[in-house]
Design a protein around this motif. Structure first.
Motif, short mmCIF file in Angstrom:
data_model
loop_
_atom_site.label_atom_id
_atom_site.label_comp_id
_atom_site.label_asym_id
_atom_site.label_seq_id
_atom_site.Cartn_x
_atom_site.Cartn_y
_atom_site.Cartn_z
N LEU A 231 0.84 -1.19 0.00
CA LEU A 231 0.00 0.00 0.00
C LEU A 231 0.88 1.24 0.00
O LEU A 231 1.84 1.34 0.77
CB LEU A 231 -0.90 0.00 1.24
CG LEU A 231 -1.79 -1.25 1.39
CD1 LEU A 231 -2.54 -1.20 2.70
CD2 LEU A 231 -2.74 -1.37 0.22
N ASP A 233 0.98 5.34 0.37
CA ASP A 233 0.24 6.49 0.87
C ASP A 233 0.29 7.59 -0.20
O ASP A 233 1.36 7.99 -0.64
CB ASP A 233 0.88 6.98 2.18
CG ASP A 233 0.01 7.98 2.90
OD1 ASP A 233 -0.31 7.73 4.07
OD2 ASP A 233 -0.34 9.03 2.29
N GLN A 240 3.43 0.46 2.92
CA GLN A 240 3.05 -0.47 4.00
C GLN A 240 2.71 -1.81 3.35
O GLN A 240 1.79 -1.90 2.54
CB GLN A 240 1.85 0.09 4.77
CG GLN A 240 1.26 -0.84 5.80
CD GLN A 240 2.16 -0.98 7.02
OE1 GLN A 240 2.71 -0.01 7.51
NE2 GLN A 240 2.32 -2.19 7.50
N LEU A 248 -7.30 -9.56 8.89
CA LEU A 248 -6.79 -8.18 8.87
C LEU A 248 -7.86 -7.21 8.40
O LEU A 248 -8.00 -6.10 8.93
CB LEU A 248 -5.55 -8.11 7.96
CG LEU A 248 -4.87 -6.76 7.89
CD1 LEU A 248 -4.33 -6.34 9.25
CD2 LEU A 248 -3.74 -6.76 6.87
N GLN A 251 -10.13 -6.48 11.11
CA GLN A 251 -9.48 -5.56 12.05
C GLN A 251 -9.49 -4.14 11.49
O GLN A 251 -9.70 -3.17 12.21
CB GLN A 251 -8.03 -6.04 12.29
CG GLN A 251 -7.22 -5.15 13.23
CD GLN A 251 -7.82 -5.09 14.63
OE1 GLN A 251 -8.32 -6.09 15.12
NE2 GLN A 251 -7.80 -3.91 15.22
N TYR A 252 -9.31 -4.03 10.16
CA TYR A 252 -9.30 -2.70 9.53
C TYR A 252 -10.66 -2.02 9.70
O TYR A 252 -10.74 -0.84 10.03
CB TYR A 252 -8.96 -2.86 8.04
CG TYR A 252 -9.04 -1.56 7.28
CD1 TYR A 252 -7.98 -0.64 7.31
CD2 TYR A 252 -10.17 -1.23 6.56
CE1 TYR A 252 -8.07 0.56 6.63
CE2 TYR A 252 -10.27 -0.03 5.87
CZ TYR A 252 -9.21 0.86 5.90
OH TYR A 252 -9.30 2.05 5.24
N THR A 255 -10.92 -0.69 12.98
CA THR A 255 -10.10 0.51 13.13
C THR A 255 -10.81 1.74 12.57
O THR A 255 -10.79 2.83 13.16
CB THR A 255 -8.74 0.32 12.44
OG1 THR A 255 -8.16 -0.89 12.90
CG2 THR A 255 -7.80 1.46 12.72
N THR B 37 -2.25 5.51 4.50
CA THR B 37 -1.96 4.21 5.11
C THR B 37 -2.19 4.25 6.62
O THR B 37 -1.95 3.27 7.32
CB THR B 37 -0.50 3.80 4.84
OG1 THR B 37 0.35 4.85 5.27
CG2 THR B 37 -0.26 3.52 3.38
N LEU B 39 -4.80 4.23 8.63
CA LEU B 39 -5.70 3.25 9.26
C LEU B 39 -5.18 1.82 9.10
O LEU B 39 -5.35 0.99 9.99
CB LEU B 39 -7.10 3.37 8.67
CG LEU B 39 -7.75 4.74 8.89
CD1 LEU B 39 -9.09 4.81 8.18
CD2 LEU B 39 -7.94 5.04 10.38
N TRP B 40 -4.49 1.52 7.97
CA TRP B 40 -3.93 0.17 7.76
C TRP B 40 -2.81 -0.09 8.77
O TRP B 40 -2.70 -1.17 9.31
CB TRP B 40 -3.39 0.03 6.34
CG TRP B 40 -4.47 -0.21 5.33
CD1 TRP B 40 -4.98 0.67 4.44
CD2 TRP B 40 -5.19 -1.43 5.15
NE1 TRP B 40 -5.96 0.09 3.69
CE2 TRP B 40 -6.12 -1.21 4.10
CE3 TRP B 40 -5.17 -2.69 5.75
CZ2 TRP B 40 -6.99 -2.18 3.66
CZ3 TRP B 40 -6.03 -3.65 5.29
CH2 TRP B 40 -6.93 -3.41 4.26
N ARG B 41 -1.99 0.95 8.97
CA ARG B 41 -0.89 0.78 9.93
C ARG B 41 -1.43 0.43 11.31
O ARG B 41 -0.96 -0.47 11.98
CB ARG B 41 -0.05 2.06 10.02
CG ARG B 41 0.98 2.19 8.90
CD ARG B 41 2.10 3.13 9.32
NE ARG B 41 1.65 4.40 9.85
CZ ARG B 41 1.40 5.48 9.12
NH1 ARG B 41 1.56 5.43 7.82
NH2 ARG B 41 1.00 6.59 9.68
N ARG B 42 -2.47 1.21 11.68
CA ARG B 42 -3.07 0.95 12.99
C ARG B 42 -3.65 -0.45 13.07
O ARG B 42 -3.56 -1.13 14.09
CB ARG B 42 -4.17 1.99 13.28
CG ARG B 42 -3.61 3.35 13.60
CD ARG B 42 -4.70 4.29 14.04
NE ARG B 42 -4.21 5.64 14.19
CZ ARG B 42 -4.97 6.68 14.48
NH1 ARG B 42 -6.28 6.51 14.65
NH2 ARG B 42 -4.46 7.87 14.61
N SER B 43 -4.25 -0.89 11.96
CA SER B 43 -4.88 -2.22 11.97
C SER B 43 -3.84 -3.32 12.14
O SER B 43 -4.03 -4.26 12.91
CB SER B 43 -5.62 -2.45 10.65
OG SER B 43 -6.55 -1.43 10.45
#
Lengths: 298, 625
Positions: A231, A233, A240, A248, A251-252, A255, B37, B39-43
């Motif tokens: 990913l 940014d 990332q 996952l 979980q996202y 979040t 990124t 929110l993905w990092r946090r996840s």
């Protein structure tokens, strides 16, 4: 700017429906020009507000002779002065807004700003529009009257998404440039690494009535990409690596809910109004349904 | 824990870098640009940092990892597959480390091949089995006593070194007796069937009869090569002429199946003196004779210009000692044969006296008593003909004489009888006599000893137990050869005992000078052996397993040299024997050890490796996640 292009912002059908709406404020602000709204300021209007004792220099036309007849004392009749409402719309034009379907978040925010601006201008409110791109680099200076509509729309059409979000700087600059209290509508995705709290705190300086409209795309709320992903940014270029398994993604989603819920709670607890929007929700529905429900429009 | 199959380990370790390389390969990921990124990092962080335990899910990767670990543990437990229903065995590994085992088979020697095969035999042992490692060449040596510790057995195999000597198993019988047999209640020896004796050799072995009572003997034939041309005999002789000249005799043996031709080169002190060509038919020996001419002193080396698989016998060394005068006293009533035979040698100064004139004297190198005795003899070298020396142990037998004794054997390698053939010698009458126990019977008849050698610290006595006048011996060629050998032997003793040629494995006496206290012997490979002469007149060098020139440094006397050579026809005939004969039993050689137990841990290790690779592939694909 061509009228056709401007029409993409406000379709005629939508305009007809917007004509019935007006921006509703829950507070009374001190305006600078006489407008169509009651002001806390006592002045010249038909609606009686109070009396006060006459002091030399007062306009003798407002002396209440009936009181003088009864009490033999001079009193001045005070009337609620009707003032204009300062109505500010801030549109986040950072790179992260240039995503989403069926329209991008930026397109959605711009249409929403155009519609709100139109409602304001039509009701003789003082409408200003700013962008939030790192810092406020341009703005449509607050103006009144439907005659300003084209200018406002032209300004909106000049906006382009890009650069990195910096809500803190953007909000601070906005507050410094717009000293007149009023309604502020901030349309953004609020996806800023440095957080939104510091940014929104700046609005306390001016006692604005603040509406935070968080625009997210459906993909952001519920990602469909699965597997091994790298990913990138859009604003920072940061990479990332994730393996988007079901666990996952679940979980996202959690979040995202936590993030949005956190923003909502933060706003609510500080007297601000939080509104969530996704780009698949039409602007009509947003204005006529959701914003009316939330009390921004009447 | 010990690791026996080093080759397997090497193979597995070679796979490790392959796994590392696979891990170095980056997983190909799809690149996707997204708004943020954040929110993905946090996840991802939340997913990783969540509670320490989670619900155990049915995951294929988990099962594969468990299987991998189980296989690895099984491999480390070293499972053994039993191929034969035996346990508690005793394995006797007899490894030939004689000269012929230095033959090259490709890039490796036969000894290396033998130790590898012995290692394979050790690998097949179960935990309850024991093994002993014994080497044999001219002597038998226990390298590792009975143990089940494989590391010790492996180390023992690694420590085995080849010796440039003959092969004999005659000593092995005694060593193996206690291991391979038990004694029953009546004292009789019974073979122990639980022992396996494996002989790793090329089969050219003397004394195999000592294994006659050993049960379960296997013969692992080592080597295939048979092509060899080698020097198997060497001697330095004076020529019998007017002037003293040395002749060097070299025997060249062809072990191969076809006639070979080669150049033989003589060098004296590093200078080439002569080169001769020799053609040797298959399986035969040819002599090459060099004359040294005026050169009468130095180190002679004879080299064979021929490339083969056994280079050890391609060169030999000898020593040419400058001639000295030899004083011979002949005590006789008259014997022209003896006078004539001694006077052939130009070094010999002969004095003849009658028996009645003899008084014990020490100033002669050799004293010959012909048909007469004497009351007493001093220190020195003596030849008694048809009489017995006045030395305890020698006594007349009953009857005192025997007519027409028949010669049955003679010592063919002893310096006294070298090159002498007694087959044609006829003897009319001979003494019958008793000898001391340590006497050496050089020529034997059925009824008596015809020629005997008896040596003490100070006296060296040869007894010829018959009257040469009553025999055809003086007319046989063996007579002058024997007498020449005798003079050479006694002269050598009187010249500090140094001889022109020695053989490997031979015990060499070292005679010091009068003032010498210490001698240091330096072997061809540079090892040193120190001797002290305090209280003894002679030292004995037994460490002569290396072929080459040994140097003796005396503290006072000049340095001396000891030329030591293999000179063995048996060792030079390097062709491996198909079978060995142990006391009438023929044991046919096999190429490999028959394994009784097979370790299978490497299959488990291989399976573990494959499982790990599968796990990695599935992990990357995430198909079943």
């Amino acid at each position: 700017m061509a009228t056709a292009e401007l029409k993409t912002l406000l379709e005629p059908e939508l305009l007809a429906r917007l004509d019935q709406l007006e921006v509703l404020t829950h507070r009374v602000f001190r305006g600078r020009q006489k407008g169509e709204r009651r002001s806390r300021k006592k002045g010249q209007s038909v609606e009686f507000a109070d009396y006060r004792e006459y002091v030399p220099g007062d306009d003798t036309r407002y002396l209440d002779w009936n009181i003088f007849g009864r009490l033999e004392r001079l009193y001045i009749k005070l009337f609620l002065e009707e003032e204009d409402l300062a109505f500010h719309v801030i549109v986040d034009t950072s790179a992260s807004m240039d995503f989403g379907s069926p329209v991008t978040k930026f397109e959605y925010a711009r249409k929403l700003a155009a519609a709100l601006g139109y409602i304001g201008l039509r009701n003789q409110d003082k409408v200003g529009v700013s962008d939030a791109k790192g810092r406020v680099v341009s703005r449509f200076r607050p103006a009144r009257g439907k005659a300003q509509l084209t200018k406002m729309l032209s300004y909106l059409m000049t906006l382009e998404p890009g650069e990195r979000t910096n809500l803190v700087e953007s909000c601070r600059d906005f507050v410094l440039q717009n000293t007149q209290a009023g309604i502020v509508v901030l349309i953004s995705d609020f996806l800023d690494d440095r957080g939104y709290e510091e940014a929104l705190k700046h609005f306390f300086m001016r006692n604005y009535e603040v509406y935070c409209i968080q625009v997210l795309s459906p993909e952001e709320r519920d990602p469909t990409q699965m597997g091994h992903l790298e990913l990138v940014d859009s604003e920072t270029g940061e990479r990332q690596e994730v393996t988007a398994s079901e666990a996952l993604v679940k979980q996202y989603r959690r979040t995202v809910e936590t993030f949005c819920g956190g923003l909502r709670d933060w706003c609510t607890s500080r007297g601000m109004t939080y509104l969530a929007a996704t780009t698949d929700l039409s602007v009509d529905q947003m204005l006529l349904g959701y914003l009316r429900q939330k009390g921004l429009l009447r | 824990m010990t690791f026996l199959q080093s080759l397997w380990w090497a193979g597995l370790f070679a796979l490790l870098p392959a796994i590392v390389v696979m891990y170095l390969l980056k997983l190909k990921r799809r690149r996707v640009v997204i708004p943020s990124t954040l929110l993905w990092r946090r996840s991802v962080q939340d997913l990783v940092a969540n509670s320490p335990f989670q619900k155990l899910r049915n995951n294929l990767l988990l099962w594969l990892q468990l299987l991998f670990l189980a296989l690895l543990i099984l491999a480390f437990l070293r499972p053994v597959m039993k191929l034969e229903n035996q346990s508690g065995r005793t394995l006797i590994l007899l490894i030939d480390n004689s000269a012929s085992m230095q033959t090259l088979e490709g890039a490796r020697t036969r000894l290396e091949e033998a130790t590898d095969k012995a290692r394979a035999a050790i690998d097949s042992l179960s935990s309850r089995d024991e093994a002993i490692v014994v080497t044999f060449s001219d002597r038998t040596n226990i390298v590792q006593t009975l143990t089940s510790d494989r590391a010790l057995l492996d180390a023992a195999l690694d420590s085995i070194e080849a010796r440039d000597v003959d092969t004999s198993l005659s000593e092995a019988g005694l060593i193996l007796q206690s291991l391979t047999s038990t004694v029953d209640a009546e004292g009789a020896r019974l073979p122990r069937e639980s022992t396996n004796t494996i002989v790793f050799s090329d089969g050219v072995v003397r004394g195999l009869a000592s294994l006659a009572d050993v049960p379960n003997v296997e013969y692992i034939r080592i080597g295939t090569s048979a092509e060899n041309l080698g020097i198997t005999g060497l001697d330095v002789r004076e020529s019998f002429g007017d002037t003293i000249e040395y002749q060097i005799f070299a025997s060249v043996t062809n072990a191969g199946g076809e006639e070979e031709e080669a150049l033989v080169e003589l060098q004296i002190d590093g200078q080439v003196l002569d080169i001769k060509s020799v053609a040797v038919p298959a399986g035969e020996t040819q002599a090459v004779v060099f004359a040294t001419g005026e050169v009468q002193k130095g180190i002679a080396s004879v080299r064979l210009d021929h490339k083969d698989d056994f280079p050890l016998d391609d060169s030999v060394v000898a020593q040419i000692v400058p001639p000295g005068e030899i004083d011979v006293l002949l005590v006789t009533s008259g014997n022209p044969f003896l006078e004539e035979v001694f006077s052939i040698d130009p070094r010999v100064r002969i004095s003849v006296i009658r028996p009645t004139d003899y008084t014990p004297r020490e100033d002669y190198d050799v004293v010959v008593f012909d048909n007469c005795g004497t009351g007493d003899i001093p220190a020195g070298n003596f030849l008694f003909i048809n009489s017995l020396p006045p030395v305890p142990g020698f006594a007349a037998g009953d009857p005192e004489t025997v007519d027409n004794p028949e010669i049955i054997d003679w010592n063919r390698v002893h310096p006294l009888t070298r090159f002498a053939n007694f087959e044609e010698v006829l003897i009319g009458n001979a003494l019958v006599y008793e000898t001391p126990r340590s006497a050496l019977h050089v020529v034997e008849a059925v009824e008596t000893d015809l020629i005997t050698l008896y040596e003490t610290e100070t006296q060296h006595i040869v007894v010829v137990g018959f009257d040469i006048f009553k025999s055809y011996w003086p007319l046989d060629v063996s007579f002058p050869i024997f007498m020449s050998n005798l003079i050479e032997y006694f002269a050598g003793l009187s010249q500090a005992g140094f001889r022109p040629v020695y053989r490997t494995g031979q015990t060499i006496p070292i005679y010091p000078g009068d003032e010498d206290q210490v001698a240091i012997v330096r072997t061809p490979s540079g090892k040193t052996v120190e001797f002290s002469f305090e209280g003894i007149s002679t030292a004995y060098l037994t460490e002569t397993a290396e072929a080459g020139m040994y140097e003796v440094d005396f503290d006072k006397s000049p340095d001396r040299y000891l030329p030591v050579n293999l000179l063995s026809v048996e060792e030079s005939m390097i062709g491996p024997q198909e079978a060995i004969d142990i006391g009438g039993r023929e044991v046919v050689g096999t190429g490999e050890v028959v394994r009784t137990n097979q370790e299978v841990w490497h299959w488990f290790a291989l399976a573990a490796l494959l499982i790990m690779l599968a796990e990695w592939l599935i992990y990357c694909r995430r198909t079943f996640m």
